[in-house]
Scaffold this motif. Structure first.
Motif, PDB file in Angstrom:
ATOM      1  N   LEU A 275       0.831  -1.206   0.000  1.00 48.72           N
ATOM      2  CA  LEU A 275       0.000   0.000   0.000  1.00 48.72           C
ATOM      3  C   LEU A 275       0.866   1.257   0.000  1.00 48.72           C
ATOM      4  CD1 LEU A 275      -2.821   1.291   0.222  1.00 48.72           C
ATOM      5  CD2 LEU A 275      -2.670   0.999   2.705  1.00 48.72           C
ATOM      6  N   HIS A 276       1.909   1.261   0.813  1.00 48.16           N
ATOM      7  CA  HIS A 276       2.820   2.405   0.858  1.00 48.16           C
ATOM      8  C   HIS A 276       3.582   2.560  -0.455  1.00 48.16           C
ATOM      9  CE1 HIS A 276       2.427   4.007   4.875  1.00 48.16           C
ATOM     10  NE2 HIS A 276       2.429   2.788   5.375  1.00 48.16           N
ATOM     11  N   SER A 277       4.000   1.454  -1.040  1.00 48.32           N
ATOM     12  CA  SER A 277       4.748   1.512  -2.297  1.00 48.32           C
ATOM     13  C   SER A 277       3.904   2.120  -3.410  1.00 48.32           C
ATOM     14  CB  SER A 277       5.218   0.109  -2.695  1.00 48.32           C
ATOM     15  OG  SER A 277       6.072  -0.440  -1.716  1.00 48.32           O
ATOM     16  N   LEU A 278       2.627   1.730  -3.455  1.00 46.80           N
ATOM     17  CA  LEU A 278       1.735   2.279  -4.471  1.00 46.80           C
ATOM     18  C   LEU A 278       1.443   3.761  -4.224  1.00 46.80           C
ATOM     19  CD1 LEU A 278      -0.817  -0.672  -4.745  1.00 46.80           C
ATOM     20  CD2 LEU A 278       0.862   0.001  -6.466  1.00 46.80           C
ATOM     21  N   GLY A 279       1.462   4.163  -2.953  1.00 49.41           N
ATOM     22  CA  GLY A 279       1.139   5.546  -2.601  1.00 49.41           C
ATOM     23  C   GLY A 279       2.345   6.423  -2.371  1.00 49.41           C
ATOM     24  N   LYS A 280       3.513   6.023  -2.900  1.00 45.95           N
ATOM     25  CA  LYS A 280       4.745   6.817  -2.799  1.00 45.95           C
ATOM     26  C   LYS A 280       5.117   7.132  -1.346  1.00 45.95           C
ATOM     27  CE  LYS A 280       3.828   8.950  -7.300  1.00 45.95           C
ATOM     28  NZ  LYS A 280       3.614  10.219  -8.037  1.00 45.95           N
ATOM     29  N   TRP A 281       4.840   6.166  -0.452  1.00 42.98           N
ATOM     30  CA  TRP A 281       5.238   6.226   0.953  1.00 42.98           C
ATOM     31  C   TRP A 281       4.657   7.441   1.690  1.00 42.98           C
ATOM     32  CZ3 TRP A 281       7.353   2.313   3.653  1.00 42.98           C
ATOM     33  CH2 TRP A 281       7.831   1.231   2.903  1.00 42.98           C
ATOM     34  N   GLY A 282       3.408   7.752   1.352  1.00 37.75           N
ATOM     35  CA  GLY A 282       2.696   8.736   2.158  1.00 37.75           C
ATOM     36  C   GLY A 282       2.070   8.058   3.367  1.00 37.75           C
ATOM     37  N   ASN A 283       1.634   8.849   4.350  1.00 42.36           N
ATOM     38  CA  ASN A 283       0.953   8.236   5.490  1.00 42.36           C
ATOM     39  C   ASN A 283      -0.487   7.888   5.116  1.00 42.36           C
ATOM     40  OD1 ASN A 283      -0.720  10.580   5.850  1.00 42.36           O
ATOM     41  ND2 ASN A 283       0.932  11.562   6.988  1.00 42.36           N
ATOM     42  N   LEU A 284      -1.219   7.327   6.052  1.00 42.74           N
ATOM     43  CA  LEU A 284      -2.551   6.798   5.749  1.00 42.74           C
ATOM     44  C   LEU A 284      -3.471   7.865   5.175  1.00 42.74           C
ATOM     45  CD1 LEU A 284      -4.571   4.455   5.854  1.00 42.74           C
ATOM     46  CD2 LEU A 284      -5.081   5.102   8.222  1.00 42.74           C
TER      47      LEU A 284
ATOM     48  N   LEU B 192      -5.366   2.435  -6.297  1.00 45.16           N
ATOM     49  CA  LEU B 192      -4.020   2.949  -6.576  1.00 45.16           C
ATOM     50  C   LEU B 192      -3.324   2.128  -7.660  1.00 45.16           C
ATOM     51  CD1 LEU B 192      -2.753   3.789  -2.962  1.00 45.16           C
ATOM     52  CD2 LEU B 192      -3.606   5.369  -4.700  1.00 45.16           C
ATOM     53  N   SER B 193      -3.573   0.817  -7.695  1.00 49.34           N
ATOM     54  CA  SER B 193      -2.987  -0.029  -8.742  1.00 49.34           C
ATOM     55  C   SER B 193      -3.541   0.347 -10.112  1.00 49.34           C
ATOM     56  CB  SER B 193      -3.261  -1.507  -8.442  1.00 49.34           C
ATOM     57  OG  SER B 193      -2.677  -1.900  -7.232  1.00 49.34           O
ATOM     58  N   ILE B 194      -4.857   0.586 -10.176  1.00 50.38           N
ATOM     59  CA  ILE B 194      -5.480   0.984 -11.445  1.00 50.38           C
ATOM     60  C   ILE B 194      -4.941   2.329 -11.905  1.00 50.38           C
ATOM     61  CG2 ILE B 194      -7.657   1.670 -12.525  1.00 50.38           C
ATOM     62  CD1 ILE B 194      -9.036  -0.405 -10.722  1.00 50.38           C
ATOM     63  N   LYS B 195      -4.814   3.285 -10.980  1.00 53.46           N
ATOM     64  CA  LYS B 195      -4.282   4.602 -11.330  1.00 53.46           C
ATOM     65  C   LYS B 195      -2.833   4.501 -11.820  1.00 53.46           C
ATOM     66  CE  LYS B 195      -7.131   7.689  -8.516  1.00 53.46           C
ATOM     67  NZ  LYS B 195      -7.160   8.762  -7.495  1.00 53.46           N
ATOM     68  N   LYS B 196      -2.045   3.676 -11.177  1.00 51.84           N
ATOM     69  CA  LYS B 196      -0.652   3.487 -11.578  1.00 51.84           C
ATOM     70  C   LYS B 196      -0.565   2.862 -12.965  1.00 51.84           C
ATOM     71  CE  LYS B 196       3.742   1.631  -9.908  1.00 51.84           C
ATOM     72  NZ  LYS B 196       4.418   0.870  -8.818  1.00 51.84           N
TER      73      LYS B 196
END
Length: 365
Positions: free
Chosen positions: A56-65, A355-359
């Protein structure tokens, strides 16, 4: 000032956090001699949950929740979900505080009201939150060594105790898989491993993300192995027929661990163990709630936020259950199904899919 945490500090936080109240009230002995199967299955799923949150963090560029929720759901929905997660973190902090209060009240101070015990302990946790996550992490690194030594010491004397009976651990493979699965899901999966969801507010601060990805599973496995060994010790000392009669089976088992009258009061070490685990777990949950409040209300002063979260935690601890039996029933039967599953698994899973679909769409353009 930018917060930076070393991987070993994160690992020590995870060990103390996962043990937390689990070492005192976390066993489910419905499967009796086959409890080791449920612990191992829960451990395997726990490692999977940890890497699920890393994904989840990897897909979100290591942002917090909160940042991850905003990337997936947009600004307004993320604020609503963020507020829900804030209340969730503080509610679980209140539940752990009540675990601690009941434990101390029954084991040490029978005549002191639970409210006084909780208020005193909450002052220490609030001060820890005021100092910040770095101070808590450094303290946890030292306390983690004490935790592991105390647990191993209790188990060595437990297995050597004249009251320990290996016949209590057999026969095995007598429990149906339906009963084993019902013990693993949802309780064994969500408590304590699914509670790592609060670390989605902490993981972005690690200064070596490769080490976190590569070695983070060691903390989860260390916790699982300690719970497995302690569970077998408890069964050997108390027997499968009587173990469920005790609210705090680990404490009762440790009371029987005197060997040749040497160190006859090892249960004092269990109190220290509970103090360490309770302190770290409540601190992490309150810190997670504080970080969410800081992002939702950036203009509010930190001191006021700490006071607000402390008051909410205290209220949650004493308004939602009347006694220890009701408290444990809600915590082990109701909360996993209606709070843990949606907030630990369903919403993060939807977020991973979005996030996977957006990526994929960005790569395709």
């Amino acid at each position: 000032m930018m917060v930076r945490l070393a991987p070993i500090e994160i690992f020590s936080l995870m060990i103390n956090f996962l043990l937390g109240s689990a070492i005192v009230v976390g066993w489910n002995f419905e499967t009796k001699q086959d409890v080791w199967i449920t612990i191992l299955l829960s451990l395997g799923l726990g490692v999977g949950i940890f890497y699920f949150y890393i994904l989840l963090h990897s897909l979100g560029k290591w942002g917090n929740l909160i940042q991850l929720l905003e990337l997936g759901f947009g600004k307004w929905i993320s604020k609503l979900l963020g507020f829900i997660y804030c209340l969730y973190f503080l509610y679980i902090a209140g539940r752990v505080l009540k675990d601690f209060s009941f434990f101390i009240g029954q084991v040490l101070f029978n005549n002191i009201p639970f409210g006084i015990i909780s208020f005193t302990f909450l002052l220490v946790v609030s001060y820890s939150c005021f100092l910040g996550i770095e101070a808590t992490a450094r303290s946890s690194l030292i306390l983690c060594a004490f935790t592991c030594v105390i647990i191993l010491l209790c188990m060595v004397f437990g297995f050597l105790s004249p009251y320990f009976n290996f016949s209590h651990l057999t026969p095995v493979f007598r429990t149906s898989w339906k009963q084993i699965i019902s013990s693993v899901f949802p309780t064994g999966l969500t408590f304590p491993y699914g509670e790592l969801i609060v670390f989605t507010m902490v993981f972005p601060y690690v200064n070596d993300r490769k080490a976190l990805r590569k070695y983070g599973w060691i903390s989860v496995c260390t916790t699982g192995v300690l719970l497995l060994l302690a569970g077998e010790m408890i069964l050997g000392l108390l027997s499968p027929e009587t173990v469920n009669l005790y609210v705090f089976p680990f404490v009762k088992a440790v009371e029987l661990t005197a060997v040749l009258d040497f160190l006859p009061h090892l249960d004092a070490f269990v109190v220290i163990l509970n103090l360490i685990g309770g302190f770290v777990k409540i601190s992490i949950y309150m810190y997670g709630g504080l970080m969410i409040l800081a992002q939702l209300f950036p203009k509010a002063k930190q001191n006021r936020q700490i006071i607000a979260t402390s008051i909410l935690t205290f209220l949650f601890a004493f308004t939602l259950s009347k006694n220890i039996i009701q408290h444990l029933f809600i915590g082990l039967k109701v909360v996993p199904l209606y709070l843990h599953i949606p907030l630990q698994l369903i919403i993060p899973l939807i977020l991973v899919i979005i996030l996977s679909i957006k990526k994929y769409i960005v790569k395709s353009l």
